[in-house]
Design a protein around this motif. Sequence first.
Motif, mmCIF file in Angstrom:
data_model
loop_
_atom_site.group_PDB
_atom_site.id
_atom_site.type_symbol
_atom_site.label_atom_id
_atom_site.label_comp_id
_atom_site.label_asym_id
_atom_site.label_seq_id
_atom_site.Cartn_x
_atom_site.Cartn_y
_atom_site.Cartn_z
ATOM 1 N N PHE A 259 29.597 11.092 45.614
ATOM 2 C CA PHE A 259 28.986 10.215 46.608
ATOM 3 C C PHE A 259 29.716 10.282 47.953
ATOM 4 C CE2 PHE A 259 27.283 5.925 47.990
ATOM 5 C CZ PHE A 259 25.968 6.339 48.025
ATOM 6 N N LEU A 260 30.873 10.930 47.978
ATOM 7 C CA LEU A 260 31.565 11.130 49.254
ATOM 8 C C LEU A 260 30.760 12.011 50.205
ATOM 9 C CD1 LEU A 260 35.309 11.631 48.226
ATOM 10 C CD2 LEU A 260 34.303 9.653 49.396
ATOM 11 N N PHE A 261 29.881 12.860 49.667
ATOM 12 C CA PHE A 261 29.033 13.670 50.543
ATOM 13 C C PHE A 261 28.151 12.766 51.405
ATOM 14 C CE2 PHE A 261 29.748 16.916 47.181
ATOM 15 C CZ PHE A 261 30.272 17.921 47.984
ATOM 16 N N VAL A 262 27.570 11.734 50.792
ATOM 17 C CA VAL A 262 26.744 10.790 51.536
ATOM 18 C C VAL A 262 27.600 10.027 52.546
ATOM 19 C CG1 VAL A 262 25.306 8.717 51.342
ATOM 20 C CG2 VAL A 262 25.105 10.549 49.639
ATOM 21 N N ALA A 263 28.765 9.557 52.095
ATOM 22 C CA ALA A 263 29.644 8.782 52.976
ATOM 23 C C ALA A 263 30.094 9.607 54.170
ATOM 24 C CB ALA A 263 30.852 8.283 52.185
ATOM 25 N N ALA A 264 30.463 10.861 53.926
ATOM 26 C CA ALA A 264 30.935 11.716 55.020
ATOM 27 C C ALA A 264 29.818 11.994 56.023
ATOM 28 C CB ALA A 264 31.485 13.026 54.458
ATOM 29 N N PHE A 265 28.617 12.171 55.525
ATOM 30 C CA PHE A 265 27.495 12.397 56.447
ATOM 31 C C PHE A 265 27.270 11.181 57.333
ATOM 32 C CE2 PHE A 265 22.957 11.884 57.362
ATOM 33 C CZ PHE A 265 22.722 13.039 58.106
ATOM 34 N N LEU A 266 27.282 10.000 56.726
ATOM 35 C CA LEU A 266 27.040 8.776 57.492
ATOM 36 C C LEU A 266 28.159 8.498 58.486
ATOM 37 C CD1 LEU A 266 25.675 6.508 54.614
ATOM 38 C CD2 LEU A 266 24.362 7.470 56.518
ATOM 39 N N ALA A 267 29.391 8.842 58.148
ATOM 40 C CA ALA A 267 30.529 8.571 59.027
ATOM 41 C C ALA A 267 30.536 9.443 60.278
ATOM 42 C CB ALA A 267 31.833 8.757 58.262
ATOM 43 N N SER B 26 23.825 9.927 38.553
ATOM 44 C CA SER B 26 25.184 9.854 38.005
ATOM 45 C C SER B 26 26.188 9.297 39.013
ATOM 46 C CB SER B 26 25.643 11.230 37.518
ATOM 47 O OG SER B 26 25.684 12.170 38.580
ATOM 48 N N TYR B 27 25.779 9.115 40.263
ATOM 49 C CA TYR B 27 26.676 8.458 41.218
ATOM 50 C C TYR B 27 26.866 6.974 40.862
ATOM 51 C CZ TYR B 27 23.414 5.590 44.001
ATOM 52 O OH TYR B 27 22.549 4.622 44.434
ATOM 53 N N LYS B 28 25.995 6.454 39.977
ATOM 54 C CA LYS B 28 26.130 5.087 39.449
ATOM 55 C C LYS B 28 26.341 5.202 37.941
ATOM 56 C CE LYS B 28 24.740 1.638 41.630
ATOM 57 N NZ LYS B 28 25.355 0.580 42.469
ATOM 58 N N VAL C 251 22.696 19.000 36.271
ATOM 59 C CA VAL C 251 22.780 18.512 37.650
ATOM 60 C C VAL C 251 24.038 17.675 37.852
ATOM 61 C CG1 VAL C 251 21.693 16.996 39.368
ATOM 62 C CG2 VAL C 251 20.309 18.613 38.063
ATOM 63 N N ALA C 252 24.320 16.756 36.925
ATOM 64 C CA ALA C 252 25.510 15.922 37.036
ATOM 65 C C ALA C 252 26.780 16.772 37.015
ATOM 66 C CB ALA C 252 25.537 14.898 35.910
ATOM 67 N N SER C 253 26.811 17.775 36.145
ATOM 68 C CA SER C 253 27.980 18.657 36.072
ATOM 69 C C SER C 253 28.137 19.475 37.351
ATOM 70 C CB SER C 253 27.855 19.591 34.864
ATOM 71 O OG SER C 253 27.795 18.854 33.655
ATOM 72 N N ALA C 254 27.009 19.941 37.882
ATOM 73 C CA ALA C 254 27.066 20.712 39.123
ATOM 74 C C ALA C 254 27.564 19.854 40.279
ATOM 75 C CB ALA C 254 25.680 21.283 39.443
ATOM 76 N N MET C 255 27.092 18.608 40.348
ATOM 77 C CA MET C 255 27.575 17.702 41.392
ATOM 78 C C MET C 255 29.077 17.477 41.284
ATOM 79 S SD MET C 255 24.526 14.859 41.332
ATOM 80 C CE MET C 255 25.539 13.654 42.188
ATOM 81 N N ALA C 256 29.558 17.307 40.054
ATOM 82 C CA ALA C 256 30.988 17.111 39.855
ATOM 83 C C ALA C 256 31.772 18.334 40.278
ATOM 84 C CB ALA C 256 31.266 16.781 38.385
#
Length: 393
Positions: free
Chosen positions: A104-112, A193-195, A221-226
Amino acid sequence: MNAQVFDPIPQRNAVPPALFNVCFVLFVINAAFFPTAYVAHWWITDPSGLGIPTDFVNVWSAGKLVLDGHPAWAWDWDIQKRVQVDLLGQTFAGHFAWHYPPPFLFVAAFLAQFPYQVAFIGWAAASLVPYLVVMRAIVGRRFGWLLAAAFPVVLTNVLVGQNGFLTASLVGGMLILLPTRPVLSGICLGLLSYKPQYGLLFPVALIAASQWTVFFTAGIVASAMAAVSWLAFGTESWQAFFHWLPMFSQAFLTEGRAPWGKMQSIFALVRYFGGSEPLGWAFQWTMIAAIAMVLVLVWRSRVRYALKAAALATGTLLVTPYLFLYDLMVLAIAVAFLVRIGLGEGFRRTELPALGAMAFLLMFYPLFGAPTGLGATLIMAGLIARRCLVGRT
């Protein structure tokens, strides 16, 4: 499982006037509140121009730490608070802790990358769009747009800048796509899986229904994201996540750093009325076992798919002890499935009053300061159970 997703809706059945009118009023309240609140400095910034401490500050601050080259620091409560105080221009009591998995840091970094106010409003608006689309698709009529925008938790979710729209979109997308687009359904579930607190019942239902394509796609998908987050943010970020997670659990589920009335679970209800932590867990684990068994029976039965989907969305909320009001955006998905059935064959005598009671419990939570959202979720569970037991299958 029946390959057909939904029963077709007869176009002759109009939306009941009471349902339409209540939804319209709630929509007007939601739509009018935020421009008014922003201009009056009740939302995002206060009359002095300082940032109002609220949940979104931890998202932007975590993203800022990523952009500064220190992603693992996002989980450190003290470092996070220093960044947040600097951002808002004022201090505050307590912490807005970052506890999400590293993807979920990808979302946070984009927003920042954007100024705080732009990011706050942009996040609310951008995450609202897929939620509206999913609700419209589930209801199957244009009324779905109004139902989505009228849901009482919309106000809470936008007010604090939380991720309820995204969560509801992924849950609803997974459920609506499951019978006909299992790969896309699995992708939605994998992104969810972010939740991780929502991860208990979905495997149970998928295994019960032998939905292996969805099951394995979600896992991939969850494994790939990790893996991608590990490459992007390093081993230290995952170490920090697992290091701070027990501290977060200790603070919120043992010490009650957030008032028990803010959480909407059976565990929190027991603690709210003075029950001990072991007693709270006893109730919570009993709830988990009961819901899991019921869902296995429902998903292996010949009950129509819309009811199976509504039951899974509702059950997902009942089995997690860590649940805040904004998380109840997922309840809108269950409501949409039930409304679709009601529009197709007519609402039962008690259903519309029960939906009204749910809206009341969600809207007026601040007046009670108690886990009224749990009451709303239990009402929804009762409506689904009644349909499953005596409705057409």
